[in-house]
Design an enzyme around this catalytic site. Structure first.
Site, PDB file in Angstrom:
ATOM      1  N   ASP A   1     -13.311  20.887 -22.609  1.00 32.86           N
ATOM      2  CA  ASP A   1     -13.209  22.316 -22.918  1.00 32.86           C
ATOM      3  C   ASP A   1     -11.992  22.973 -22.273  1.00 32.86           C
ATOM      4  OD1 ASP A   1     -15.613  22.033 -24.311  1.00 32.86           O
ATOM      5  OD2 ASP A   1     -16.802  22.517 -22.534  1.00 32.86           O
TER       6      ASP A   1
ATOM      7  N   LYS B   1      -8.162  21.930 -25.765  1.00 30.51           N
ATOM      8  CA  LYS B   1      -7.457  20.889 -26.540  1.00 30.51           C
ATOM      9  C   LYS B   1      -7.275  21.309 -27.991  1.00 30.51           C
ATOM     10  CE  LYS B   1     -10.687  18.027 -25.350  1.00 30.51           C
ATOM     11  NZ  LYS B   1     -11.379  18.836 -24.331  1.00 30.51           N
TER      12      LYS B   1
ATOM     13  N   GLY C   1     -16.395  20.000 -29.110  1.00 30.39           N
ATOM     14  CA  GLY C   1     -16.365  21.308 -29.771  1.00 30.39           C
ATOM     15  C   GLY C   1     -14.994  21.880 -29.516  1.00 30.39           C
ATOM     16  N   HIS C   2     -14.147  21.869 -30.522  1.00 28.17           N
ATOM     17  CA  HIS C   2     -12.768  22.320 -30.362  1.00 28.17           C
ATOM     18  C   HIS C   2     -12.583  23.622 -31.134  1.00 28.17           C
ATOM     19  CE1 HIS C   2     -11.415  17.927 -29.394  1.00 28.17           C
ATOM     20  NE2 HIS C   2     -12.315  18.398 -28.555  1.00 28.17           N
TER      21      HIS C   2
ATOM     22  N   GLN D   1     -13.428  15.473 -25.035  1.00 28.09           N
ATOM     23  CA  GLN D   1     -13.920  15.493 -23.652  1.00 28.09           C
ATOM     24  C   GLN D   1     -12.742  15.577 -22.660  1.00 28.09           C
ATOM     25  OE1 GLN D   1     -15.569  12.800 -25.844  1.00 28.09           O
ATOM     26  NE2 GLN D   1     -16.615  14.642 -26.442  1.00 28.09           N
TER      27      GLN D   1
HETATM   28  P1  GDP Z   1     -11.653  22.105 -26.190  1.00 24.91           P
HETATM   29  O1  GDP Z   1     -12.977  21.444 -26.285  1.00 24.91           O
HETATM   30  O2  GDP Z   1     -10.788  21.490 -25.131  1.00 24.91           O
HETATM   31  O3  GDP Z   1     -10.940  22.208 -27.504  1.00 24.91           O
HETATM   32  O4  GDP Z   1     -11.936  23.597 -25.705  1.00 24.91           O
HETATM   33  P2  GDP Z   1     -13.072  24.590 -26.288  1.00 24.91           P
HETATM   34  O5  GDP Z   1     -12.643  25.079 -27.610  1.00 24.91           O
HETATM   35  O6  GDP Z   1     -14.415  23.989 -26.167  1.00 24.91           O
HETATM   36  O7  GDP Z   1     -13.035  25.733 -25.187  1.00 24.91           O
HETATM   37  C1  GDP Z   1     -11.872  26.435 -24.898  1.00 24.91           C
HETATM   38  C2  GDP Z   1     -12.123  27.938 -25.169  1.00 24.91           C
HETATM   39  O8  GDP Z   1     -11.088  28.720 -24.606  1.00 24.91           O
HETATM   40  C3  GDP Z   1     -12.137  28.275 -26.647  1.00 24.91           C
HETATM   41  O9  GDP Z   1     -13.042  29.319 -26.860  1.00 24.91           O
HETATM   42  C4  GDP Z   1     -10.709  28.731 -26.907  1.00 24.91           C
HETATM   43  O10 GDP Z   1     -10.614  29.632 -27.998  1.00 24.91           O
HETATM   44  C5  GDP Z   1     -10.394  29.428 -25.619  1.00 24.91           C
HETATM   45  N1  GDP Z   1      -8.977  29.376 -25.211  1.00 24.91           N
HETATM   46  C6  GDP Z   1      -8.056  28.395 -25.381  1.00 24.91           C
HETATM   47  N2  GDP Z   1      -6.893  28.721 -24.779  1.00 24.91           N
HETATM   48  C7  GDP Z   1      -7.089  29.925 -24.216  1.00 24.91           C
HETATM   49  C8  GDP Z   1      -6.269  30.802 -23.415  1.00 24.91           C
HETATM   50  O11 GDP Z   1      -5.119  30.495 -23.080  1.00 24.91           O
HETATM   51  N3  GDP Z   1      -6.838  31.969 -22.999  1.00 24.91           N
HETATM   52  C9  GDP Z   1      -8.097  32.323 -23.309  1.00 24.91           C
HETATM   53  N4  GDP Z   1      -8.577  33.487 -22.841  1.00 24.91           N
HETATM   54  N5  GDP Z   1      -8.904  31.521 -24.052  1.00 24.91           N
HETATM   55  C10 GDP Z   1      -8.398  30.356 -24.488  1.00 24.91           C
HETATM   56  P1  IMO Z   2     -14.830  18.706 -25.736  1.00 24.90           P
HETATM   57  O1  IMO Z   2     -14.114  17.727 -26.620  1.00 24.90           O
HETATM   58  C1  IMO Z   2     -17.400  19.362 -22.282  1.00 24.90           C
HETATM   59  C2  IMO Z   2     -20.521  16.380 -21.537  1.00 24.90           C
HETATM   60  C3  IMO Z   2     -21.966  16.811 -21.726  1.00 24.90           C
HETATM   61  C4  IMO Z   2     -22.631  15.943 -20.662  1.00 24.90           C
HETATM   62  C5  IMO Z   2     -21.831  14.635 -20.753  1.00 24.90           C
HETATM   63  C6  IMO Z   2     -22.481  13.565 -21.604  1.00 24.90           C
HETATM   64  O2  IMO Z   2     -15.273  19.928 -26.430  1.00 24.90           O
HETATM   65  O3  IMO Z   2     -14.033  18.967 -24.497  1.00 24.90           O
HETATM   66  P2  IMO Z   2     -22.719  13.200 -24.227  1.00 24.90           P
HETATM   67  O4  IMO Z   2     -23.402  14.041 -25.270  1.00 24.90           O
HETATM   68  O5  IMO Z   2     -21.272  12.992 -24.482  1.00 24.90           O
HETATM   69  O6  IMO Z   2     -23.442  11.920 -23.937  1.00 24.90           O
HETATM   70  O7  IMO Z   2     -22.842  14.082 -22.874  1.00 24.90           O
HETATM   71  O8  IMO Z   2     -20.585  14.979 -21.293  1.00 24.90           O
HETATM   72  N1  IMO Z   2     -19.640  16.597 -22.704  1.00 24.90           N
HETATM   73  C7  IMO Z   2     -18.716  17.565 -22.774  1.00 24.90           C
HETATM   74  N2  IMO Z   2     -18.413  18.556 -21.916  1.00 24.90           N
HETATM   75  N3  IMO Z   2     -16.680  19.209 -23.404  1.00 24.90           N
HETATM   76  C8  IMO Z   2     -16.958  18.205 -24.270  1.00 24.90           C
HETATM   77  O9  IMO Z   2     -16.195  17.938 -25.351  1.00 24.90           O
HETATM   78  C9  IMO Z   2     -18.044  17.348 -23.990  1.00 24.90           C
HETATM   79  N4  IMO Z   2     -18.592  16.290 -24.623  1.00 24.90           N
HETATM   80  C10 IMO Z   2     -19.555  15.841 -23.817  1.00 24.90           C
HETATM   81  O10 IMO Z   2     -22.136  18.174 -21.458  1.00 24.90           O
HETATM   82  O11 IMO Z   2     -22.417  16.494 -19.383  1.00 24.90           O
HETATM   83 MG    MG Z   3     -14.984  21.934 -26.243  1.00 25.07          MG
END
Ligand code: GDP
Ligand code: IMO
Ligand code: MG
Length: 430
Positions: A13, A16, A40-41, A224
């Site tokens: 999170d 990416k 979850g991207h 991840q």
């Molecule tokens: P990922 O799994 O690495 O793709 O990240 P996620 O999408 O799960 O979580 C990142 C969150 O931060 C998302 O809600 C993005 O929209 C948000 N985000 C990404 N870059 C920035 C930033 O520079 N500033 C802020 N405030 N939010 C951001």
């Molecule tokens: P993105 O790509 C954050 C965490 C789960 C749990 C552990 C194992 O959005 O960054 P699993 O279901 O993979 O067996 O769970 O890994 N986890 C993540 N945490 N971002 C993710 O993906 C994750 N995918 C799995 O919360 O702790």
């Molecule tokens: Mg994510």
């Protein structure tokens, strides 16, 4: 011409999706190489929010090829649902712009059952998985009993795969007090979904090689983060795949020489979702402030993400294990308005100073972070699109991070929006 791998350098999170979406303008092919729909991207394009779990974050750009490599575990029903949601919003997904490795192992409902049963039985020792069946599906892959995508094209092969798989799962389920698998129903469901996913099945290793030879740019999209890596993460509180950049090679069938630049995605503070050690976690007002301002809720499960200070010791370690050449620092704006910021530079344990997180689980829970304090800034960095727009104290914070992790900032992100991104070094320009 450089190919770039984007990987999370913390616990996932990090942002990416946003960075891959931004970079994908400069790429021809975008490839997922591990994980599954536990990811979850989030992409925000002109105020429109898209959440992707299985599809590569290049799918929203017309004219690009999205690829799901063999290192992924694929839930075919989740895939069809995700494609359906995008199509409803006018995004075109077809065999023209999506290819899936024919040797990708499938996640089946029995994997989700097992994930859930195990987590429930573990009680307080639960990992806090996403419940998507990721771990059990990878176990079956290395156990040599997966149903793979290509197996859906031949009935006899499918039946013999199910023989092997169910011999194992029915015995396991008996031991866990769960009902045996309804084989006829499972086979029927697989036969039903097959025509919806088989059109994407291809020898993608060959396609990728051909495109590389033709001079196309390939962008590898990790899921991840390095601290969830099954070998180098906070084991056993990890996911079940290798999340390090090295996986981009075996997870697609491209040799390691195909990747010239590894971009580590790093959040300007630290978050984690699920259980496990987290040395710089803040269980106080500041932790709650970061969670609220950063909207730190899980994209997949909606769970609250735990928040804490930036841990330079950890990121220095993950930049090494993934061979990161530059980072994209995200969510700097979330730190706006804090009087002072802390950065963890190492740990103390049993009176000793260590500069990395020990592998022993028991020690991981006992390390005490050593912090240095740095001045915050009162101005807003939200939406800044140039280095000159940043307050001096914010620049100092970024520079100190670079020094401590021994890796330069290549990109800086200042909001969820695609274009609120500052380019320092183009990862593709190698
Ligand atoms: P990922 O799994 O690495 O793709 O990240 P996620 O999408 O799960 O979580 C990142 C969150 O931060 C998302 O809600 C993005 O929209 C948000 N985000 C990404 N870059 C920035 C930033 O520079 N500033 C802020 N405030 N939010 C951001
Ligand atoms: P993105 O790509 C954050 C965490 C789960 C749990 C552990 C194992 O959005 O960054 P699993 O279901 O993979 O067996 O769970 O890994 N986890 C993540 N945490 N971002 C993710 O993906 C994750 N995918 C799995 O919360 O702790
Ligand atoms: Mg994510």
């Amino acid at each position: 011409m450089a190919n770039v791998a984007v990987v999370g350098a913390q616990w996932g999170d990090e942002g990416k999706g946003k960075i891959v979406d931004w970079l994908s303008e400069r790429a021809d092919v975008i490839v997922r190489f591990q994980g599954g729909h536990n990811a979850g991207h989030t992409l925000v394009i002109d105020g429109e929010v898209y959440k992707l779990s299985l599809l590569p974050s290049g799918i929203l750009r017309p004219g690009k090829l999205s690829v799901i490599g063999n290192g992924v575990v694929l839930d075919p029903w989740a895939l069809v649902a995700e494609i359906g949601r995008l199509c409803e919003r006018g995004v075109e997904v077809s065999a023209e712009n999506l290819a899936i490795a024919e040797n990708v192992p499938l996640i089946l409902p029995l994997h989700q059952d097992l994930d859930r049963i195990r987590e429930q039985a573990a009680g307080r020792a639960a990992i806090g998985t996403t419940g998507r069946g990721i771990g059990p599906a990878y176990e079956d892959k290395v156990g040599r009993r997966s149903v793979r995508l290509g197996d859906l094209s031949d009935d006899a092969t499918l039946e013999s795969r199910l023989d092997r798989l169910l011999a194992h799962h029915d015995a396991l389920r008996r031991g866990l007090g769960a009902a045996p698998i309804d084989r006829a129903d499972l086979a029927e469901r697989l036969r039903e979904i097959a025509p919806q996913v088989l059109p994407y099945a291809r020898p993608v290793w060959e396609d990728l090689d051909a495109r590389r030879r033709a001079g196309e740019r390939i962008l590898f999209e990790g899921a991840q983060g390095a601290l969830l890596d099954v070998d180098f993460g906070t084991y056993p509180f990890v996911t079940s795949s290798n999340t390090l950049a090295g996986m981009a090679s075996t997870g697609t069938g491209m040799g390691p020489g195909a990747i010239q630049f590894v971009l580590g995605i790093v959040k300007a503070y630290t978050t984690r979702v699920g259980a496990g050690p987290f040395p710089t976690e803040l269980d106080d007002e500041i932790g709650r402030h970061l969670a609220q301002v950063g909207h730190e809720k899980g994209t997949v499960t909606g769970r609250d993400r735990r928040c804490g200070w930036f841990d330079a010791a950890l990121v220095r370690q993950t930049c090494t294990t993934s061979g990161v050449r530059g980072i994209a620092l995200t969510k700097l704006d979330v730190l706006d308005g804090l009087d002072e910021l802390k950065i963890c530079t190492g740990y103390e344990i049993d009176g000793r100073r260590v500069d990395h997180l020990p592998m022993a689980a028991e020690q991981q829970t006992r390390v005490v972070p050593i912090y240095e304090t740095i001045a915050g800034w009162s101005e807003s960095t939200a939406g800044a699109r140039s280095w000159a727009d940043l307050p001096g104290e914010a620049v100092k914070y970024v520079r100190r991070i670079e020094e401590l992790i021994r890796c330069p900032v290549a990109l800086l992100s200042t909001s969820p929006e695609r274009e609120d991104t500052i380019l320092v070094t183009d990862p593709f320009a190698d």
